[in-house]
Design a protein around this motif. Structure first.
Motif, PDB file in Angstrom:
ATOM      1  N   HIS A   1       0.828  -1.204   0.000  1.00  0.00           N
ATOM      2  CA  HIS A   1       0.000   0.000   0.000  1.00  0.00           C
ATOM      3  C   HIS A   1       0.868   1.262   0.000  1.00  0.00           C
ATOM      4  CE1 HIS A   1      -4.252  -1.422   0.835  1.00  0.00           C
ATOM      5  NE2 HIS A   1      -3.555  -2.546   0.797  1.00  0.00           N
ATOM      6  N   THR A   2       1.976   1.211   0.736  1.00  0.00           N
ATOM      7  CA  THR A   2       2.871   2.373   0.784  1.00  0.00           C
ATOM      8  C   THR A   2       3.500   2.632  -0.576  1.00  0.00           C
ATOM      9  OG1 THR A   2       3.378   1.897   3.115  1.00  0.00           O
ATOM     10  CG2 THR A   2       4.864   3.379   1.938  1.00  0.00           C
ATOM     11  N   ILE A   3       4.007   1.574  -1.200  1.00  0.00           N
ATOM     12  CA  ILE A   3       4.646   1.716  -2.509  1.00  0.00           C
ATOM     13  C   ILE A   3       3.635   2.176  -3.549  1.00  0.00           C
ATOM     14  CG2 ILE A   3       5.761   0.441  -4.381  1.00  0.00           C
ATOM     15  CD1 ILE A   3       7.027  -1.344  -2.196  1.00  0.00           C
ATOM     16  N   ARG A   4       2.420   1.617  -3.497  1.00  0.00           N
ATOM     17  CA  ARG A   4       1.386   2.009  -4.451  1.00  0.00           C
ATOM     18  C   ARG A   4       1.069   3.493  -4.324  1.00  0.00           C
ATOM     19  NH1 ARG A   4      -2.763  -0.544  -2.499  1.00  0.00           N
ATOM     20  NH2 ARG A   4      -2.462  -2.519  -3.587  1.00  0.00           N
ATOM     21  N   ARG A   5       0.954   3.964  -3.088  1.00  0.00           N
ATOM     22  CA  ARG A   5       0.637   5.378  -2.877  1.00  0.00           C
ATOM     23  C   ARG A   5       1.765   6.273  -3.389  1.00  0.00           C
ATOM     24  NH1 ARG A   5      -1.705   7.965   2.718  1.00  0.00           N
ATOM     25  NH2 ARG A   5      -3.408   6.564   2.174  1.00  0.00           N
ATOM     26  N   LEU A   6       3.013   5.878  -3.120  1.00  0.00           N
ATOM     27  CA  LEU A   6       4.161   6.675  -3.570  1.00  0.00           C
ATOM     28  C   LEU A   6       4.234   6.718  -5.095  1.00  0.00           C
ATOM     29  CD1 LEU A   6       6.896   5.494  -1.019  1.00  0.00           C
ATOM     30  CD2 LEU A   6       5.752   7.724  -1.094  1.00  0.00           C
ATOM     31  N   ILE A   7       4.012   5.570  -5.732  1.00  0.00           N
ATOM     32  CA  ILE A   7       4.065   5.512  -7.197  1.00  0.00           C
ATOM     33  C   ILE A   7       2.972   6.377  -7.813  1.00  0.00           C
ATOM     34  CG2 ILE A   7       3.719   4.011  -9.198  1.00  0.00           C
ATOM     35  CD1 ILE A   7       5.119   1.790  -7.645  1.00  0.00           C
ATOM     36  N   MET A   8       1.748   6.259  -7.290  1.00  0.00           N
ATOM     37  CA  MET A   8       0.635   7.044  -7.820  1.00  0.00           C
ATOM     38  C   MET A   8       0.885   8.535  -7.647  1.00  0.00           C
ATOM     39  SD  MET A   8      -1.393   4.880  -9.170  1.00  0.00           S
ATOM     40  CE  MET A   8      -2.863   5.855  -9.457  1.00  0.00           C
ATOM     41  N   SER A   9       1.406   8.932  -6.482  1.00  0.00           N
ATOM     42  CA  SER A   9       1.692  10.346  -6.236  1.00  0.00           C
ATOM     43  C   SER A   9       2.750  10.857  -7.206  1.00  0.00           C
ATOM     44  CB  SER A   9       2.160  10.551  -4.787  1.00  0.00           C
ATOM     45  OG  SER A   9       1.151  10.176  -3.875  1.00  0.00           O
ATOM     46  N   HIS A  10       3.780  10.039  -7.456  1.00  0.00           N
ATOM     47  CA  HIS A  10       4.853  10.446  -8.377  1.00  0.00           C
ATOM     48  C   HIS A  10       4.322  10.552  -9.811  1.00  0.00           C
ATOM     49  CE1 HIS A  10       8.887  10.981  -9.855  1.00  0.00           C
ATOM     50  NE2 HIS A  10       8.740   9.959 -10.692  1.00  0.00           N
ATOM     51  N   MET A  11       3.502   9.605 -10.210  1.00  0.00           N
ATOM     52  CA  MET A  11       2.919   9.642 -11.558  1.00  0.00           C
ATOM     53  C   MET A  11       2.077  10.899 -11.764  1.00  0.00           C
ATOM     54  SD  MET A  11       1.687   5.694 -12.099  1.00  0.00           S
ATOM     55  CE  MET A  11       0.638   6.201 -13.469  1.00  0.00           C
ATOM     56  N   HIS A  12       1.270  11.205 -10.789  1.00  0.00           N
ATOM     57  CA  HIS A  12       0.398  12.373 -10.907  1.00  0.00           C
ATOM     58  C   HIS A  12       1.204  13.669 -10.891  1.00  0.00           C
ATOM     59  CE1 HIS A  12      -2.698   9.504 -10.630  1.00  0.00           C
ATOM     60  NE2 HIS A  12      -2.757   9.396  -9.321  1.00  0.00           N
ATOM     61  N   ALA A  13       2.336  13.667 -10.120  1.00  0.00           N
ATOM     62  CA  ALA A  13       3.192  14.855 -10.105  1.00  0.00           C
ATOM     63  C   ALA A  13       3.818  15.104 -11.478  1.00  0.00           C
ATOM     64  CB  ALA A  13       4.284  14.690  -9.042  1.00  0.00           C
ATOM     65  N   LEU A  14       4.004  14.036 -12.256  1.00  0.00           N
ATOM     66  CA  LEU A  14       4.550  14.153 -13.606  1.00  0.00           C
ATOM     67  C   LEU A  14       3.472  14.439 -14.642  1.00  0.00           C
ATOM     68  CD1 LEU A  14       7.100  11.168 -13.554  1.00  0.00           C
ATOM     69  CD2 LEU A  14       7.596  13.607 -13.288  1.00  0.00           C
ATOM     70  N   GLY A  15       2.233  14.531 -14.180  1.00  0.00           N
ATOM     71  CA  GLY A  15       1.133  14.822 -15.094  1.00  0.00           C
ATOM     72  C   GLY A  15       0.554  13.601 -15.770  1.00  0.00           C
ATOM     73  N   ILE A  16       0.916  12.415 -15.293  1.00  0.00           N
ATOM     74  CA  ILE A  16       0.407  11.175 -15.871  1.00  0.00           C
ATOM     75  C   ILE A  16      -0.891  10.781 -15.179  1.00  0.00           C
ATOM     76  CG2 ILE A  16       0.912   8.732 -16.312  1.00  0.00           C
ATOM     77  CD1 ILE A  16       3.890   9.456 -16.160  1.00  0.00           C
ATOM     78  N   ASN A  17      -1.913  10.484 -15.968  1.00  0.00           N
ATOM     79  CA  ASN A  17      -3.183  10.012 -15.435  1.00  0.00           C
ATOM     80  C   ASN A  17      -3.790  11.000 -14.430  1.00  0.00           C
ATOM     81  OD1 ASN A  17      -5.313   8.182 -15.148  1.00  0.00           O
ATOM     82  ND2 ASN A  17      -4.350   7.218 -13.380  1.00  0.00           N
ATOM     83  N   VAL A  18      -3.935  12.243 -14.847  1.00  0.00           N
ATOM     84  CA  VAL A  18      -4.461  13.296 -13.982  1.00  0.00           C
ATOM     85  C   VAL A  18      -5.870  13.672 -14.412  1.00  0.00           C
ATOM     86  CG1 VAL A  18      -4.175  15.689 -13.240  1.00  0.00           C
ATOM     87  CG2 VAL A  18      -2.176  14.204 -13.450  1.00  0.00           C
ATOM     88  N   ARG A  19      -6.737  13.879 -13.471  1.00  0.00           N
ATOM     89  CA  ARG A  19      -8.084  14.370 -13.719  1.00  0.00           C
ATOM     90  C   ARG A  19      -8.190  15.795 -13.202  1.00  0.00           C
ATOM     91  NH1 ARG A  19     -11.126  11.745 -17.452  1.00  0.00           N
ATOM     92  NH2 ARG A  19     -11.525   9.577 -16.926  1.00  0.00           N
ATOM     93  N   THR A  20      -8.964  16.616 -13.875  1.00  0.00           N
ATOM     94  CA  THR A  20      -9.150  18.006 -13.456  1.00  0.00           C
ATOM     95  C   THR A  20     -10.515  18.185 -12.806  1.00  0.00           C
ATOM     96  OG1 THR A  20     -10.019  18.608 -15.623  1.00  0.00           O
ATOM     97  CG2 THR A  20      -7.657  18.884 -15.268  1.00  0.00           C
ATOM     98  N   TYR A  21     -10.576  19.134 -11.905  1.00  0.00           N
ATOM     99  CA  TYR A  21     -11.857  19.456 -11.273  1.00  0.00           C
ATOM    100  C   TYR A  21     -11.943  20.957 -11.023  1.00  0.00           C
ATOM    101  CZ  TYR A  21      -9.517  19.929  -6.710  1.00  0.00           C
ATOM    102  OH  TYR A  21      -8.711  20.331  -5.674  1.00  0.00           O
ATOM    103  N   ALA A  22     -13.170  21.430 -10.948  1.00  0.00           N
ATOM    104  CA  ALA A  22     -13.429  22.837 -10.636  1.00  0.00           C
ATOM    105  C   ALA A  22     -14.432  22.890  -9.493  1.00  0.00           C
ATOM    106  CB  ALA A  22     -13.985  23.567 -11.857  1.00  0.00           C
ATOM    107  N   VAL A  23     -14.374  23.960  -8.733  1.00  0.00           N
ATOM    108  CA  VAL A  23     -15.279  24.157  -7.604  1.00  0.00           C
ATOM    109  C   VAL A  23     -16.213  25.312  -7.925  1.00  0.00           C
ATOM    110  CG1 VAL A  23     -15.475  24.653  -5.141  1.00  0.00           C
ATOM    111  CG2 VAL A  23     -13.546  23.290  -5.986  1.00  0.00           C
TER     112      VAL A  23
END
Length: 472
Positions: A127-149
Motif C-alpha cells: 500500500h505504501t509503494i502504491r501510494r508513492l508511485i501514484m503520487s509520483h505519476m500524478h506529479a509528472l502529469g500522468i493520469n491526472v483528472r481536473t476538477y473545478a469548484v
C-alpha cells in the motif's frame, strides 16, 4: 470538444478498490507459499483452506476499517495500523478455532509464525509503494483528472484543501467559479478571490470544451433553485457533476450517508460505535486494560479503602448516580473523599479549601486515586477506561440547558480518563466557559474516536492525567 488532452484511466473508488483487494489477496497467498518454502513444506489442500478463510476474514475487517477507501485521506501510518489490526484479528480468530477444535490436521507452527508478520509487513509495504508511485505519476502529469469548484466559499475551500492533501488520487484543481466574481458589491464576500477565474458561464464553457472532468457544487442549501438551474445547464456537457451539501452548518458528529429504499439519509448526530465490530473493539480494549491494570492497583486500592474507613466515619466507597451512555442512569463508584455523600437533586461541587473534603480525601482527589474503583465499573460494563467523564445527574440537568450539544457527550460510555482530562479540564467548573471547554474536548474525542486514540490517551494519562492543582 477538446480531443487533445490525455484522459488517463482514473475512475473513482470501485474499480481501484477491486484491484487493490485482488493484489492483497495475491500477496497473502505469496507470503503463505514463501513461508511453506522456508519450512520446506508442500502447499496442501489444508493450507489452501487456511488461506481462503484468513483472506475472507481479512477482507471483512479491511472493509470495516475502510482500508480501500482512498477518499478518507488518512496518513499512511493510520492506514498501516488499520491493515495490521485487520490481519491480526483475522489470524487470531483462525488460530483460536484451531486450538479449540480438532480439524484432523496439524499446521506447522513455524509456517504460522512466519506468515503472520510477513503478510502484514507485505500488505503495508504494498500500500505504501502504491501510494508513492501514484503520487509520483500524478506529479509528472500522468493520469491526472481536473476538477473545478462552483462556489468560492468556506466549504469550497475546505473541499479543495482536502483533495489537495491526497496527491495519490491524481486530481488537479482548475480553479474556483462564482457568479459573485462579476458583481463588485458581492465580490468582497468571496473567499480566496485570487483563485476565482470566472463565473458560471465561464465554467459551462470550459465544461463543454471538455477541459474539466469533475465539478463540485458547494453552494449553500438555501440556493436550491439556483443549483437546480445550474445542473440543468451543465447537462449540456459530459462533465461529472457532484453536489457537496453544506452540512457543516450543523454540529456534525459521525455523520454517515445511507439510504432507505433509494432515499438518501444523512445522520447528523451518531455514535462512533454504531457497528457491532466497533463496539467489540471498545469492549475488548476495556477488558484488556482492566486485566493489566487491576492486578497492579489491587493492593493500593485495599490500602486506600482501609485508610478511608480509619480516618473518617462513613463507607470506604461512595456510590453516586450519574448518566451513562445514551443518558441512562448508572451508579459510579469512588473512594469517599468527603464527610458528606450527596446524591440527590442538588450536588455542590468541591471548591478551594472545602471543609467537606477530608485530609486524606484532598490527597486522593488531587492525585485521582479516588477514582480507582471505577475500574470495577468498567468490568461491569457501566463505564469505559477512556471516554467523557461522568457528571452528577444534578450537574447534567443544569448544564444541558446552558450548553448547546451538552448531551451529545453521552453518545459513548463515560470514562475514567479522557481528552478533556489530558488537556487540563479537571476539577471545579465555577464558570460556564470551563464546562464549555470540557464539553468541547469530549465531543472532539467522540468525533475522532479510534482504538489508537484511546491507547494514546491512556499513555498520556500516566504523565498528565493524575495530578492536578485544579482538583480540590
Amino acid at each position: 470538444m477538446n480531443q487533445n488532452r490525455s484522459k488517463g484511466f482514473i475512475r473513482p473508488l470501485q474499480p481501484l478498490q477491486g484491484l487493490k483487494r485482488a493484489m492483497d489477496t495475491g500477496l497473502i497467498f505469496i507470503m503463505l507459499y514463501a513461508a511453506l518454502r522456508v519450512s520446506a513444506l508442500p502447499l496442501t489442500t489444508e493450507y489452501l483452506a487456511l488461506f481462503i478463510v484468513c483472506t475472507v476474514l481479512y477482507g471483512i475487517f479491511a472493509e470495516q476499517h475502510e482500508i480501500y477507501y482512498g477518499w478518507r485521506g488518512d496518513p499512511m501510518f493510520d492506514v498501516a495500523m488499520r491493515i495490521l489490526m485487520s490481519w491480526v484479528l483475522a489470524f487470531a480468530i483462525v488460530i483460536s478455532c484451531l486450538f479449540m477444535f480438532d480439524f484432523g490436521f496439524a499446521f506447522s507452527k513455524e509456517v504460522l509464525e512466519i506468515w503472520l508478520p510477513l503478510t502484514s509487513l507485505g500488505i503495508i509495504s504494498l500500500h505504501t509503494i502504491r501510494r508513492l508511485i501514484m503520487s509520483h505519476m500524478h506529479a509528472l502529469g500522468i493520469n491526472v483528472r481536473t476538477y473545478a469548484v462552483l462556489g468560492a466559499n468556506k466549504l469550497g475551500q475546505r473541499l479543495d484543501h482536502a483533495i489537495s492533501e491526497m496527491p495519490w488520487l491524481g486530481y488537479k484543481c482548475v480553479g474556483f467559479f462564482d457568479d459573485r466574481y462579476e458583481n463588485s458589491e458581492r465580490c468582497q464576500d468571496i473567499h480566496n478571490p485570487d483563485r476565482v477565474i470566472g463565473g458560471f458561464k465561464d465554467l459551462l464553457e470550459q465544461a463543454q470544451l471538455g477541459n474539466i472532468d469533475h465539478i463540485y457544487v458547494t453552494l449553500p442549501l438555501r440556493a436550491e433553485k439556483r443549483v437546480n438551474q445550474l445542473i440543468n445547464e451543465l447537462a449540456d456537457s459530459t462533465v461529472s457533476v457532484n453536489i457537496v451539501p453544506d452540512f457543516f452548518t450543523f454540529n456534525l458528529m459521525h455523520s454517515k450517508l445511507s439510504s432507505v429504499k433509494g432515499i438518501p439519509v444523512v445522520s447528523v448526530f451518531d455514535t462512533p460505535l454504531n457497528s457491532a465490530l466497533d463496539g467489540f473493539y471498545k469492549r475488548f480494549e476495556d477488558l484488556l486494560l482492566c486485566a493489566i491494570i487491576l492486578p497492579l492497583i489491587a493492593i493500593p486500592m485495599a490500602i486506600i479503602g482501609a485508610a478511608v474507613r480509619l480516618t473518617s466515619p462513613g463507607p470506604a466507597i461512595f456510590k453516586q448516580k450519574r448518566y451513562g451512555v445514551n443518558g441512562e442512569e448508572i451508579e459510579v463508584w469512588k473512594f469517599r473523599s468527603m464527610t458528606v455523600t450527596e446524591n440527590g437533586a442538588t450536588v455542590t461541587q468541591a471548591t478551594v479549601n472545602d471543609r467537606r473534603v477530608t485530609r486524606l480525601g484532598g490527597i486522593l482527589r488531587r492525585t485521582s486515586l479516588d477514582e480507582l474503583p471505577q475500574f470495577i465499573n468498567v468490568l461491569q460494563g457501566r463505564m469505559s477506561v477512556v471516554g467523557p467523564r461522568p457528571h452528577a445527574i444534578a450537574h447534567n440537568e443544569f448544564y444541558r440547558k446552558q450548553i448547546q450539544g451538552y448531551m451529545l457527550r453521552h453518545k459513548m460510555k463515560p470514562g475514567i480518563t479522557g481528552l478533556a482530562q489530558i488537556n487540563g479540564c479537571r476539577g471545579e467548573t465555577d464558570t460556564i466557559e470551563k464546562m464549555q471547554m470540557r464539553i468541547h474536548y469530549d465531543l472532539e474525542y467522540i468525533r475522532h474516536w479510534s482504538v489508537f486514540l484511546d491507547l494514546k490517551l491512556v499513555f498520556l494519562t500516566i504523565f498528565k492525567g493524575f495530578v492536578s492543582e485544579q482538583a480540590y
